[in-house]
Design a protein around this motif. Structure first.
Motif, PDB file in Angstrom:
ATOM      1  N   THR A  21      32.734  47.069  33.722  1.00  0.00           N
ATOM      2  CA  THR A  21      33.005  47.299  34.609  1.00  0.00           C
ATOM      3  C   THR A  21      33.159  48.816  35.259  1.00  0.00           C
ATOM      4  O   THR A  21      32.637  49.467  36.189  1.00  0.00           O
ATOM      5  CB  THR A  21      34.425  46.549  35.513  1.00  0.00           C
ATOM      6  OG1 THR A  21      33.725  45.240  34.974  1.00  0.00           O
ATOM      7  CG2 THR A  21      34.686  46.514  36.949  1.00  0.00           C
ATOM      8  N   ALA A  57      35.086  37.135  40.853  1.00  0.00           N
ATOM      9  CA  ALA A  57      36.042  37.289  40.494  1.00  0.00           C
ATOM     10  C   ALA A  57      37.249  35.844  40.559  1.00  0.00           C
ATOM     11  O   ALA A  57      37.119  35.283  41.593  1.00  0.00           O
ATOM     12  CB  ALA A  57      36.326  38.139  41.996  1.00  0.00           C
ATOM     13  N   SER A 112      36.781  38.622  34.506  1.00  0.00           N
ATOM     14  CA  SER A 112      35.830  38.085  34.114  1.00  0.00           C
ATOM     15  C   SER A 112      34.281  38.233  33.279  1.00  0.00           C
ATOM     16  O   SER A 112      33.505  39.392  33.789  1.00  0.00           O
ATOM     17  CB  SER A 112      35.721  38.015  35.961  1.00  0.00           C
ATOM     18  OG  SER A 112      34.896  36.414  36.144  1.00  0.00           O
ATOM     19  N   GLN A 126      40.142  32.955  41.405  1.00  0.00           N
ATOM     20  CA  GLN A 126      41.368  33.334  42.603  1.00  0.00           C
ATOM     21  C   GLN A 126      42.378  32.664  41.536  1.00  0.00           C
ATOM     22  O   GLN A 126      41.708  32.160  40.762  1.00  0.00           O
ATOM     23  CB  GLN A 126      40.431  31.943  43.076  1.00  0.00           C
ATOM     24  CG  GLN A 126      39.273  32.914  44.305  1.00  0.00           C
ATOM     25  CD  GLN A 126      39.837  34.262  44.723  1.00  0.00           C
ATOM     26  OE1 GLN A 126      40.716  34.129  45.266  1.00  0.00           O
ATOM     27  NE2 GLN A 126      39.322  34.788  43.746  1.00  0.00           N
ATOM     28  N   TYR A 132      32.652  41.665  44.365  1.00  0.00           N
ATOM     29  CA  TYR A 132      32.843  41.246  43.959  1.00  0.00           C
ATOM     30  C   TYR A 132      32.902  39.908  44.901  1.00  0.00           C
ATOM     31  O   TYR A 132      33.045  40.205  46.496  1.00  0.00           O
ATOM     32  CB  TYR A 132      34.960  41.110  44.230  1.00  0.00           C
ATOM     33  CG  TYR A 132      34.706  41.694  42.549  1.00  0.00           C
ATOM     34  CD1 TYR A 132      35.337  42.177  41.560  1.00  0.00           C
ATOM     35  CD2 TYR A 132      35.304  43.831  43.592  1.00  0.00           C
ATOM     36  CE1 TYR A 132      35.459  42.559  40.426  1.00  0.00           C
ATOM     37  CE2 TYR A 132      35.522  44.413  42.275  1.00  0.00           C
ATOM     38  CZ  TYR A 132      35.550  44.354  40.558  1.00  0.00           C
ATOM     39  OH  TYR A 132      35.613  45.020  39.924  1.00  0.00           O
ATOM     40  N   ARG A 185      28.738  37.160  35.864  1.00  0.00           N
ATOM     41  CA  ARG A 185      28.509  38.739  36.395  1.00  0.00           C
ATOM     42  C   ARG A 185      27.436  38.531  36.499  1.00  0.00           C
ATOM     43  O   ARG A 185      26.232  38.013  35.617  1.00  0.00           O
ATOM     44  CB  ARG A 185      28.950  39.898  36.150  1.00  0.00           C
ATOM     45  CG  ARG A 185      28.687  40.194  34.533  1.00  0.00           C
ATOM     46  CD  ARG A 185      29.573  41.444  34.085  1.00  0.00           C
ATOM     47  NE  ARG A 185      31.382  41.420  34.020  1.00  0.00           N
ATOM     48  CZ  ARG A 185      32.088  42.095  34.750  1.00  0.00           C
ATOM     49  NH1 ARG A 185      31.297  43.045  34.578  1.00  0.00           N
ATOM     50  NH2 ARG A 185      33.734  42.187  35.242  1.00  0.00           N
ATOM     51  N   GLU A 224      39.024  43.327  41.481  1.00  0.00           N
ATOM     52  CA  GLU A 224      39.366  41.884  42.004  1.00  0.00           C
ATOM     53  C   GLU A 224      40.247  41.248  40.421  1.00  0.00           C
ATOM     54  O   GLU A 224      40.720  40.498  39.944  1.00  0.00           O
ATOM     55  CB  GLU A 224      38.722  41.354  42.698  1.00  0.00           C
ATOM     56  CG  GLU A 224      38.921  42.139  44.244  1.00  0.00           C
ATOM     57  CD  GLU A 224      38.193  40.990  45.923  1.00  0.00           C
ATOM     58  OE1 GLU A 224      38.248  39.662  45.179  1.00  0.00           O
ATOM     59  OE2 GLU A 224      37.555  41.782  46.425  1.00  0.00           O
ATOM     60  N   ASP A 225      38.846  41.437  39.969  1.00  0.00           N
ATOM     61  CA  ASP A 225      38.861  40.865  38.536  1.00  0.00           C
ATOM     62  C   ASP A 225      38.176  41.846  37.087  1.00  0.00           C
ATOM     63  O   ASP A 225      36.606  41.688  37.421  1.00  0.00           O
ATOM     64  CB  ASP A 225      38.411  39.617  38.857  1.00  0.00           C
ATOM     65  CG  ASP A 225      38.573  38.770  37.696  1.00  0.00           C
ATOM     66  OD1 ASP A 225      39.034  38.944  36.379  1.00  0.00           O
ATOM     67  OD2 ASP A 225      38.504  37.471  37.755  1.00  0.00           O
ATOM     68  N   ASN A 240      43.850  44.716  36.342  1.00  0.00           N
ATOM     69  CA  ASN A 240      43.724  44.905  37.544  1.00  0.00           C
ATOM     70  C   ASN A 240      44.416  45.752  38.136  1.00  0.00           C
ATOM     71  O   ASN A 240      43.141  46.501  39.140  1.00  0.00           O
ATOM     72  CB  ASN A 240      43.079  43.570  38.495  1.00  0.00           C
ATOM     73  CG  ASN A 240      42.508  42.843  37.904  1.00  0.00           C
ATOM     74  OD1 ASN A 240      42.282  42.706  37.331  1.00  0.00           O
ATOM     75  ND2 ASN A 240      42.708  41.320  38.597  1.00  0.00           N
ATOM     76  N   ASN A 290      45.331  39.552  33.030  1.00  0.00           N
ATOM     77  CA  ASN A 290      44.791  40.175  33.812  1.00  0.00           C
ATOM     78  C   ASN A 290      45.255  41.062  34.759  1.00  0.00           C
ATOM     79  O   ASN A 290      44.616  41.529  35.604  1.00  0.00           O
ATOM     80  CB  ASN A 290      43.707  39.460  34.145  1.00  0.00           C
ATOM     81  CG  ASN A 290      42.960  38.066  33.065  1.00  0.00           C
ATOM     82  OD1 ASN A 290      42.653  39.246  32.223  1.00  0.00           O
ATOM     83  ND2 ASN A 290      42.680  37.071  33.145  1.00  0.00           N
TER      84      ASN A 290
END
Length: 283
Positions: free
Chosen positions: A173, A110, A145, A112, A185, A148, A141-142, A129, A125
């Motif tokens: 996801t 995730a 992204s 920041q 995450y 992964r 949280e993301d 979310n 984004n």
């Protein structure tokens, strides 16, 4: 566990070599697969020189298509997907794997604050979310992204759902949530990419709206359609009350709003059943 790294790459000759070298410093990785998505530069040669296994597309099929090719070629029980442009730090890989060892099926890096390429993409984004959190009733949280770690066997269950474009993280996801698999995450910082971005602002804007609807249809369409149906029903009732009080009659506008409310609700109900069939266990 055998661990495979999959790097989708299109015209990433400037970054692919050093990305692979950084990954090789981790002794826990069993194979590195670079999916050369129709590159017009020396991406293939640079990846092979750095020691990666290269699988090439004869022409560019898209980031999602490269992910699917890499997932099919990987031999590891765990697959880690990363960008080849230097945004993702390989030193974060052990942190993702730690969550996998705790029993999670999908672990997402995730990003920041300070990691987004632009304010617009950061806002988009954030909206993704929040909507995904509402749909799944789990904190997302993301959603988008591309860094992964997944259990390969479970990820391959959803290959047929994944688009060939850039929205594969969103689709995968939501599919994991819909199937009841465990998602975690890990906070990361995404660095500035090396080289030119492949994202087109105009196409990216259109993709923004498509992803909004995809989030709904991949998880629970009724949760998207029902609020709209309720709003129309309340508008119809309010307008009916006004016209009844002022003119003593039921108007065509009220009939139209009531009909629209019922139709949208039924569309959501049918979509919910279709979505359930998409995830039917055929084993």
């Amino acid at each position: 566990m055998l661990i495979s790294i999959v790097l989708p790459a299109k015209n990433e000759s400037a970054a692919i070599g050093q990305t692979i070298e950084k990954i090789k410093l981790l002794s826990i990785i069993n194979e590195i697969i670079v999916v050369n998505d129709g590159s017009m530069d020396d991406t293939k040669e640079a990846a092979e020189k750095a020691g990666a296994k290269v699988v090439s597309h004869p022409y560019s099929k898209g980031n999602g298509a490269a992910i699917k090719t890499g997932a099919r070629a990987a031999t590891g029980e765990i697959i880690i997907f990363m960008d080849a442009d230097g945004q993702h730090d390989p030193q974060d890989i052990p942190r993702l794997l730690e969550k996998i060892e705790q029993g999670y099926d999908l672990v997402v890096g995730a990003r920041q604050k300070g990691s987004q390429a632009s304010v617009g993409r950061g806002v988009a984004n954030k909206l993704y979310n929040n909507l995904a959190t509402y749909m799944t009733e789990h904190l997302v949280e993301d959603l988008t992204s591309g860094f992964r770690a997944v259990r390969a066997e479970k990820f391959r269950e959803f290959l047929y759902l994944l688009p060939n474009g850039f929205s594969y993280p969103t689709t995968s996801t939501m599919a994991f949530f819909r199937a009841g698999y465990s998602v975690a995450y890990v906070p990361i910082h995404a660095a500035k990419r090396i080289g030119k971005s492949h994202i087109n602002p105009m196409k990216d804007g259109i993709r923004f709206f498509l992803i909004i609807f995809k989030i709904a249809t991949l998880f629970s369409p009724l949760k998207m359609f029902l609020p709209i149906s309720v709003v129309l029903f309340l508008m119809a009732t309010g307008w009916y009350g006004y016209t009844l009080y002022e003119f003593g009659r039921f108007t065509n506008m009220s009939a139209l709003l009531y009909t629209g409310s019922v139709m949208i609700f039924l569309m959501g109900l049918i979509s919910e059943q279709i979505t359930a069939l998409m995830y039917k266990d055929e084993s």
